[in-house]
Motif scaffolding. Structure first.
Motif, PDB file in Angstrom:
ATOM      1  N   CYS A 110      27.013 101.046 -41.218  1.00  0.00           N
ATOM      2  CA  CYS A 110      28.308 101.516 -41.725  1.00  0.00           C
ATOM      3  C   CYS A 110      28.095 102.798 -42.522  1.00  0.00           C
ATOM      4  O   CYS A 110      27.008 103.054 -43.046  1.00  0.00           O
ATOM      5  CB  CYS A 110      28.954 100.492 -42.668  1.00  0.00           C
ATOM      6  N   VAL A 111      29.150 103.570 -42.646  1.00  0.00           N
ATOM      7  CA  VAL A 111      29.131 104.720 -43.538  1.00  0.00           C
ATOM      8  C   VAL A 111      29.084 104.213 -44.974  1.00  0.00           C
ATOM      9  O   VAL A 111      29.800 103.282 -45.343  1.00  0.00           O
ATOM     10  CB  VAL A 111      30.382 105.595 -43.329  1.00  0.00           C
ATOM     11  N   CYS A 127      31.687  95.751 -41.978  1.00  0.00           N
ATOM     12  CA  CYS A 127      31.787  96.905 -42.878  1.00  0.00           C
ATOM     13  C   CYS A 127      32.970  96.752 -43.825  1.00  0.00           C
ATOM     14  O   CYS A 127      32.871  97.058 -45.025  1.00  0.00           O
ATOM     15  CB  CYS A 127      31.919  98.192 -42.068  1.00  0.00           C
ATOM     16  N   ARG A 128      34.093  96.266 -43.303  1.00  0.00           N
ATOM     17  CA  ARG A 128      35.283  96.073 -44.137  1.00  0.00           C
ATOM     18  C   ARG A 128      35.031  95.004 -45.201  1.00  0.00           C
ATOM     19  O   ARG A 128      35.385  95.172 -46.369  1.00  0.00           O
ATOM     20  CB  ARG A 128      36.468  95.684 -43.258  1.00  0.00           C
ATOM     21  N   HIS A 130      24.225 111.233 -45.564  1.00  0.00           N
ATOM     22  CA  HIS A 130      25.531 110.573 -45.496  1.00  0.00           C
ATOM     23  C   HIS A 130      26.311 110.931 -44.232  1.00  0.00           C
ATOM     24  O   HIS A 130      27.354 110.344 -43.967  1.00  0.00           O
ATOM     25  CB  HIS A 130      26.369 110.937 -46.727  1.00  0.00           C
ATOM     26  N   CYS A 176      24.972  99.040 -46.901  1.00  0.00           N
ATOM     27  CA  CYS A 176      25.906  99.226 -45.790  1.00  0.00           C
ATOM     28  C   CYS A 176      25.185  99.409 -44.451  1.00  0.00           C
ATOM     29  O   CYS A 176      25.778  99.901 -43.491  1.00  0.00           O
ATOM     30  CB  CYS A 176      26.821 100.417 -46.071  1.00  0.00           C
ATOM     31  N   CYS A 235      32.323  98.704 -47.250  1.00  0.00           N
ATOM     32  CA  CYS A 235      31.663  99.920 -46.777  1.00  0.00           C
ATOM     33  C   CYS A 235      32.661 100.756 -45.986  1.00  0.00           C
ATOM     34  O   CYS A 235      33.805 100.372 -45.786  1.00  0.00           O
ATOM     35  CB  CYS A 235      30.465  99.566 -45.892  1.00  0.00           C
ATOM     36  N   GLY A 236      32.198 101.920 -45.514  1.00  0.00           N
ATOM     37  CA  GLY A 236      33.031 102.774 -44.687  1.00  0.00           C
ATOM     38  C   GLY A 236      33.032 102.312 -43.246  1.00  0.00           C
ATOM     39  O   GLY A 236      32.640 101.186 -42.926  1.00  0.00           O
ATOM     40  N   ALA A 237      33.439 103.190 -42.346  1.00  0.00           N
ATOM     41  CA  ALA A 237      33.586 102.843 -40.935  1.00  0.00           C
ATOM     42  C   ALA A 237      32.251 102.460 -40.315  1.00  0.00           C
ATOM     43  O   ALA A 237      31.186 102.939 -40.718  1.00  0.00           O
ATOM     44  CB  ALA A 237      34.188 104.029 -40.175  1.00  0.00           C
ATOM     45  N   THR A 255      31.864 105.916 -53.709  1.00  0.00           N
ATOM     46  CA  THR A 255      32.591 105.378 -54.852  1.00  0.00           C
ATOM     47  C   THR A 255      31.834 105.651 -56.136  1.00  0.00           C
ATOM     48  O   THR A 255      32.365 105.459 -57.226  1.00  0.00           O
ATOM     49  CB  THR A 255      32.803 103.865 -54.706  1.00  0.00           C
ATOM     50  N   PRO A 304      30.275 104.400 -48.428  1.00  0.00           N
ATOM     51  CA  PRO A 304      31.434 105.064 -49.042  1.00  0.00           C
ATOM     52  C   PRO A 304      31.059 105.716 -50.365  1.00  0.00           C
ATOM     53  O   PRO A 304      30.209 105.217 -51.098  1.00  0.00           O
ATOM     54  CB  PRO A 304      32.419 103.908 -49.252  1.00  0.00           C
ATOM     55  N   GLU A 314      30.103 116.004 -47.508  1.00  0.00           N
ATOM     56  CA  GLU A 314      29.039 115.097 -47.947  1.00  0.00           C
ATOM     57  C   GLU A 314      28.118 115.769 -48.968  1.00  0.00           C
ATOM     58  O   GLU A 314      27.876 116.980 -48.908  1.00  0.00           O
ATOM     59  CB  GLU A 314      28.204 114.624 -46.755  1.00  0.00           C
TER      60      GLU A 314
END
Length: 462
Positions: free
Chosen positions: A232-233, A170-171, A424, A141, A175-177, A237, A235, A419
């Motif tokens: 990106c953050v 990122c989307r 993170h 990411c 990944c996150g924001a 998961t 995520p 976190e």
């Protein structure tokens, strides 16, 4: 005259016919290529009854969505939350040959007379690989942006590149924001032998894939020193839970907002390699069946029969049994240990749980600037070290600790407090700051909380 009448009729009714054309999507699955089947009619989304539903129909759905091969025909009720009671079932029966390009080309009965949401159809397709990737970063990411054209990977020029484009990347990668658009040259090795495939990009930020954005291909006057980058953050998961640090512990995955364990059935070192890579940890060094009664999982067992090659970017990319379908107990939970390239410690304090905060990056210890530092950030540090609760220090109390020397690795750190690792949290790019060592962060935790205190070796101190 009859032909003229037909043309006039077609012209007048054309918009209505277009309006009634169907679209399809898969909802509530782990990615866009798996889930409950829904179709669109006149702006309304509804479900499909599983009467006659089979692999030929799933083949067509997968093809229409641009996904990979059809894998299964699961019940749509596996994907939570279930369809709302007031959502209509729009198709009663479908019969595809499997060669159609869209579900609308198949024989179907749209008058739904005896089908409820208990009979909603589902589809599972192979997840289509993204045509964009981030390389050279700490994890998948973050890194230099590269896109694929006709089997060739190349870079993207930073002309017009901004946070909106980063959000789309990122989307697309799951990944996150997006938290930054650093220069692609920060990520080594540089892309010297690759082509610059995109000269200019303009996204509105809402697109699902970079290919949907306006763009000019062929980087005719863009050198690699202008390559675009994205941060990106990462995520959450997958996680390693209950171990000494974020890179050792019981394997857990998040599904439908709930954490659950992974069964030993089918598990091997290749799967452990994927977990370590996904977490941004180093190589996998151990995997074994977990745990005793005190440390094994308590709730869901989400995955079993996981079959990884070891090259996948995430555990969710590996084939497995359906989520939650297994004959396992928590005695079969899996444990993984990876090398941890990121570490932290407290030095110059009275105890192992207090002192000036230092982080390890690229093999070198450095301090953290106190710009924006607060209780939530300190809470993450104490948790990661296996110490107790944070007892947040005032600026005056922090001054008693000896300032550091050398690197200042992190600045403008922002944590939610949830976190598992300071890594993170949002922060400036590594080594970028406007601080001096008088602003070094010091942390004080109440006590060792669980017998899992993580002590980092210091090769530079006796």
């Amino acid at each position: 005259m009859a032909l003229l009448f037909f043309l006039i009729l077609a012209f007048c009714t054309g918009p209505a016919l277009l309006e009634s054309s169907a679209r399809v999507r898969l909802v509530r699955g782990p990615h866009r290529c798996e889930g409950r089947v829904e179709v669109e009619r006149n702006g309304q989304w509804g479900t499909v009854c599983d009467d006659g539903w089979d692999m030929n129909d799933v083949d067509v759905v997968c093809r229409e969505l641009g996904c990979g091969a059809a894998l299964k025909t699961p019940s749509g009720n596996l994907y939570k939350p279930l369809a709302e009671e007031d959502q209509k079932v729009l198709i009663q029966w479908v019969n595809c040959s499997g060669m159609e390009n869209e579900l609308t080309e198949c024989e179907q009965v749209e008058d739904v007379f005896d089908c409820t949401h208990k009979e909603d159809a589902g589809a599972m397709c192979e997840k289509s690989p993204p045509r964009v990737r981030l390389v050279g970063g700490r994890h998948h990411c973050e890194g230099r942006v590269e896109v694929e054209r006709n089997g060739q990977w190349g870079t993207v020029c930073n002309n017009g590149w901004d946070k909106k484009g980063a959000h789309v990347v990122c989307r697309e990668l799951g990944c996150g924001a997006a938290v930054g658009t650093p220069s692609g040259n920060l990520y080594k090795p540089l892309a010297e032998d690759q082509k610059v495939l995109i000269q200019w990009v303009n996204c509105n930020g809402m697109e699902n894939e970079l290919t949907e954005c306006e763009q000019v291909e062929d980087g005719f006057d863009c050198p690699h020193k202008e390559d675009a980058g994205v941060m990106c953050v990462l995520p959450e998961t997958v996680r390693l839970f209950g171990g000494p640090g974020r890179c050792k512990g019981r394997v857990e995955v998040k599904h439908q907002g709930q954490w659950g364990t992974v069964c030993k059935a089918g598990w091997n070192l290749s799967a452990a390699k994927v977990v370590c890579r996904q977490l941004g940890c180093g190589k996998a060094i151990l995997t074994k069946r977990c745990c005793n009664r005190d440390t094994q999982g308590k709730n869901f067992i989400w995955l079993s029969e996981v079959s990884c090659s070891g090259e996948e970017e995430s555990l969710q990319d590996c084939p497995s049994a359906l989520w939650g379908e297994n004959n396992c107990t928590h005695a079969d939970d899996m444990w993984v240990e990876c090398e941890d390239p990121f570490d932290l410690r407290l030095v110059e304090g009275d105890t192992l749980c207090s002192g000036r905060l230092e982080v390890l990056h690229k093999g070198e210890w450095g301090s953290v600037c106190d710009d924006g530092w607060g209780k939530k950030e300190e809470q993450v540090v104490c948790k990661q070290l296996g110490c107790g609760k944070s007892t947040f220090l005032s600026s005056k109390a922090r001054k008693k600790f000896v300032p550091g020397v050398g690197r200042i690795w992190l600045d403008d750190v922002r944590c939610s407090g949830k976190e598992q690792s300071l890594e993170h949290c949002q922060h400036r790019f590594w080594g970028h700051h406007n601080c001096n060592h008088k602003e070094d962060v010091a942390v004080n935790c109440s006590e060792q909380s669980s017998g899992l205190l993580h002590v980092s070796p210091d090769p530079l101190r006796p």
